[in-house]
Motif scaffolding. Structure first.
Motif, PDB file in Angstrom:
ATOM      1  N   CYS A 143       0.817  -1.224   0.000  1.00 16.48           N
ATOM      2  CA  CYS A 143       0.000   0.000   0.000  1.00 16.48           C
ATOM      3  C   CYS A 143       0.853   1.277   0.000  1.00 16.48           C
ATOM      4  CB  CYS A 143      -0.937  -0.016   1.214  1.00 16.48           C
ATOM      5  SG  CYS A 143      -1.775   1.557   1.521  1.00 16.48           S
ATOM      6  N   THR A 144       1.690   1.435   1.006  1.00 14.64           N
ATOM      7  CA  THR A 144       2.485   2.655   1.137  1.00 14.64           C
ATOM      8  C   THR A 144       3.439   2.829  -0.031  1.00 14.64           C
ATOM      9  OG1 THR A 144       2.325   2.588   3.551  1.00 14.64           O
ATOM     10  CG2 THR A 144       4.129   3.875   2.612  1.00 14.64           C
ATOM     11  N   ALA A 145       4.057   1.718  -0.456  1.00 16.86           N
ATOM     12  CA  ALA A 145       5.008   1.786  -1.566  1.00 16.86           C
ATOM     13  C   ALA A 145       4.320   2.219  -2.855  1.00 16.86           C
ATOM     14  CB  ALA A 145       5.693   0.435  -1.756  1.00 16.86           C
ATOM     15  N   LEU A 146       3.107   1.710  -3.101  1.00 13.93           N
ATOM     16  CA  LEU A 146       2.397   2.087  -4.324  1.00 13.93           C
ATOM     17  C   LEU A 146       1.975   3.553  -4.303  1.00 13.93           C
ATOM     18  CD1 LEU A 146       0.192  -1.026  -5.151  1.00 13.93           C
ATOM     19  CD2 LEU A 146       2.030  -0.040  -6.543  1.00 13.93           C
ATOM     20  N   ILE A 147       1.587   4.044  -3.143  1.00  9.72           N
ATOM     21  CA  ILE A 147       1.239   5.469  -3.046  1.00  9.72           C
ATOM     22  C   ILE A 147       2.448   6.321  -3.411  1.00  9.72           C
ATOM     23  CG2 ILE A 147       0.693   7.316  -1.406  1.00  9.72           C
ATOM     24  CD1 ILE A 147      -1.214   5.336  -0.030  1.00  9.72           C
ATOM     25  N   MET A 148       3.628   5.958  -2.906  1.00 13.57           N
ATOM     26  CA  MET A 148       4.839   6.711  -3.226  1.00 13.57           C
ATOM     27  C   MET A 148       5.203   6.586  -4.706  1.00 13.57           C
ATOM     28  SD  MET A 148       7.319   6.171   0.065  1.00 13.57           S
ATOM     29  CE  MET A 148       8.470   7.393  -0.587  1.00 13.57           C
ATOM     30  N   LEU A 149       5.044   5.376  -5.255  1.00 14.32           N
ATOM     31  CA  LEU A 149       5.359   5.165  -6.667  1.00 14.32           C
ATOM     32  C   LEU A 149       4.443   5.998  -7.560  1.00 14.32           C
ATOM     33  CD1 LEU A 149       6.940   3.576  -8.833  1.00 14.32           C
ATOM     34  CD2 LEU A 149       5.168   1.816  -8.700  1.00 14.32           C
ATOM     35  N   LEU A 150       3.146   5.955  -7.277  1.00  8.11           N
ATOM     36  CA  LEU A 150       2.192   6.721  -8.085  1.00  8.11           C
ATOM     37  C   LEU A 150       2.358   8.223  -7.889  1.00  8.11           C
ATOM     38  CD1 LEU A 150      -1.011   4.530  -7.539  1.00  8.11           C
ATOM     39  CD2 LEU A 150       0.348   4.717  -9.638  1.00  8.11           C
ATOM     40  N   ALA A 151       3.008   8.624  -6.797  1.00  7.71           N
ATOM     41  CA  ALA A 151       3.208  10.056  -6.540  1.00  7.71           C
ATOM     42  C   ALA A 151       4.330  10.646  -7.371  1.00  7.71           C
ATOM     43  CB  ALA A 151       3.500  10.278  -5.053  1.00  7.71           C
ATOM     44  N   SER A 187      -5.212   9.646  -3.084  1.00 13.05           N
ATOM     45  CA  SER A 187      -6.597   9.785  -3.554  1.00 13.05           C
ATOM     46  C   SER A 187      -6.844   8.901  -4.777  1.00 13.05           C
ATOM     47  CB  SER A 187      -6.892  11.246  -3.910  1.00 13.05           C
ATOM     48  OG  SER A 187      -6.638  12.098  -2.827  1.00 13.05           O
ATOM     49  N   ILE A 188      -5.863   8.859  -5.648  1.00 12.98           N
ATOM     50  CA  ILE A 188      -5.977   8.025  -6.851  1.00 12.98           C
ATOM     51  C   ILE A 188      -5.925   6.538  -6.473  1.00 12.98           C
ATOM     52  CG2 ILE A 188      -4.780   7.370  -8.982  1.00 12.98           C
ATOM     53  CD1 ILE A 188      -3.890  10.383  -9.115  1.00 12.98           C
ATOM     54  N   TYR A 189      -4.998   6.205  -5.591  1.00 17.43           N
ATOM     55  CA  TYR A 189      -4.863   4.809  -5.160  1.00 17.43           C
ATOM     56  C   TYR A 189      -6.120   4.325  -4.440  1.00 17.43           C
ATOM     57  CZ  TYR A 189      -3.129   0.746  -2.603  1.00 17.43           C
ATOM     58  OH  TYR A 189      -2.971  -0.516  -2.086  1.00 17.43           O
ATOM     59  N   ALA A 190      -6.800   5.221  -3.733  1.00 19.74           N
ATOM     60  CA  ALA A 190      -8.008   4.847  -2.989  1.00 19.74           C
ATOM     61  C   ALA A 190      -9.077   4.254  -3.896  1.00 19.74           C
ATOM     62  CB  ALA A 190      -8.565   6.065  -2.253  1.00 19.74           C
ATOM     63  N   ILE A 191      -9.064   4.634  -5.166  1.00 17.86           N
ATOM     64  CA  ILE A 191     -10.062   4.133  -6.102  1.00 17.86           C
ATOM     65  C   ILE A 191      -9.819   2.663  -6.447  1.00 17.86           C
ATOM     66  CG2 ILE A 191     -11.068   4.485  -8.408  1.00 17.86           C
ATOM     67  CD1 ILE A 191     -10.275   7.423  -8.166  1.00 17.86           C
ATOM     68  N   ALA A 192      -8.560   2.228  -6.296  1.00 16.63           N
ATOM     69  CA  ALA A 192      -8.233   0.831  -6.588  1.00 16.63           C
ATOM     70  C   ALA A 192      -8.215  -0.030  -5.341  1.00 16.63           C
ATOM     71  CB  ALA A 192      -6.874   0.748  -7.281  1.00 16.63           C
ATOM     72  N   CYS A 193      -7.976   0.593  -4.184  1.00 14.26           N
ATOM     73  CA  CYS A 193      -7.789  -0.147  -2.932  1.00 14.26           C
ATOM     74  C   CYS A 193      -9.134  -0.487  -2.293  1.00 14.26           C
ATOM     75  CB  CYS A 193      -6.949   0.710  -1.983  1.00 14.26           C
ATOM     76  SG  CYS A 193      -6.798   0.041  -0.322  1.00 14.26           S
TER      77      CYS A 193
END
Length: 226
Positions: A143-151, A187-193
């Motif tokens: 979770c945290t890693a993907l948020i950073m990657l997408l950022a 916010s973007i990741y929340a749509i997939a999570c």
């Protein structure tokens, strides 16, 4: 504008206060809508790239239609969006020499505090055997890693926008860009999570946002120097 200030800085005997005054005068003469348009376009462009990457990597959560009617989905989305608004307010101010970002800080503290309160209530009222699941969820490993990657694309676009301005506190300005990028990414990741536990979202979405802010603070002195 920066060239003019560089020239002033090279003049023998000019004081730091005089340099800041020259810079402040120049930036204050720039149309505010133009500066804000640059910020909006840059962060929007980075967010579009991040959203496309999210769709390619993860896709939408399979139960999206049902999730739209749940309070947990909207709370999970409003939390990072609120932090993104606070970050944008801080970015807008910190791009101007001598300006304070107190309003942005206040909004960010209010959003984070409200989310922490809701998460605490959920923890306190949950059965003891559910607490571990509420804190760790089932996507902690990425979770945290993907948020950073997408950022990253948002962070790059935000740094570009800040370079068009005239920040003087480079580390703080970089941190504001990083927090904004991390919050938009979350916010973007929340749509997939499909995590729904508020303690999980508070901790691990919050960690992704905070770590992206730290990355921005580290990059700020290097990328925003002029």
């Amino acid at each position: 504008m920066r060239d003019r200030v560089r020239f002033a800085a090279g003049q023998e005997g000019i004081s730091t206060d005089a340099l800041i005054d020259a810079l402040a005068g120049d930036i204050s003469s720039a149309p505010v809508p133009s500066v804000r348009r640059t910020l909006a376009v840059s962060f929007a462009a980075g967010s579009v790239i991040s959203a496309l990457a999210m769709l390619a990597l993860l896709g939408l959560r399979p139960d999206m239609a049902a999730a739209l009617f749940t309070a947990s989905f909207w709370i999970k989305l409003i939390f990072p969006l609120g932090l993104a608004v606070a970050g944008l307010m801080a970015v807008d101010r910190l791009g101007r020499p001598g300006a304070e970002a107190d309003r942005g800080y206040g909004v960010g503290i209010a959003v984070a505090g409200s989310m922490a309160l809701l998460a605490s209530v959920q923890l306190i009222t949950a059965p003891r055997d559910a607490i571990r699941s509420l804190l760790l969820g089932h996507t902690l490993d990425h979770c945290t890693a993907l948020i950073m990657l997408l950022a990253l694309p948002i962070l790059a676009a935000g740094m570009y926008a800040m370079r068009q301005m005239a920040p003087t506190r480079l580390r703080l300005a970089g941190a504001a860009v990083g927090v904004t990028a991390g919050a938009l990414s979350a916010s973007i990741y929340a749509i997939a999570c499909n995590e729904t536990a508020l303690p999980f979202v508070t901790l691990w979405y919050g960690a992704g946002i905070a770590l992206t802010g730290v990355l921005g603070a580290l990059l700020g002195p290097r990328l925003l120097r002029w």
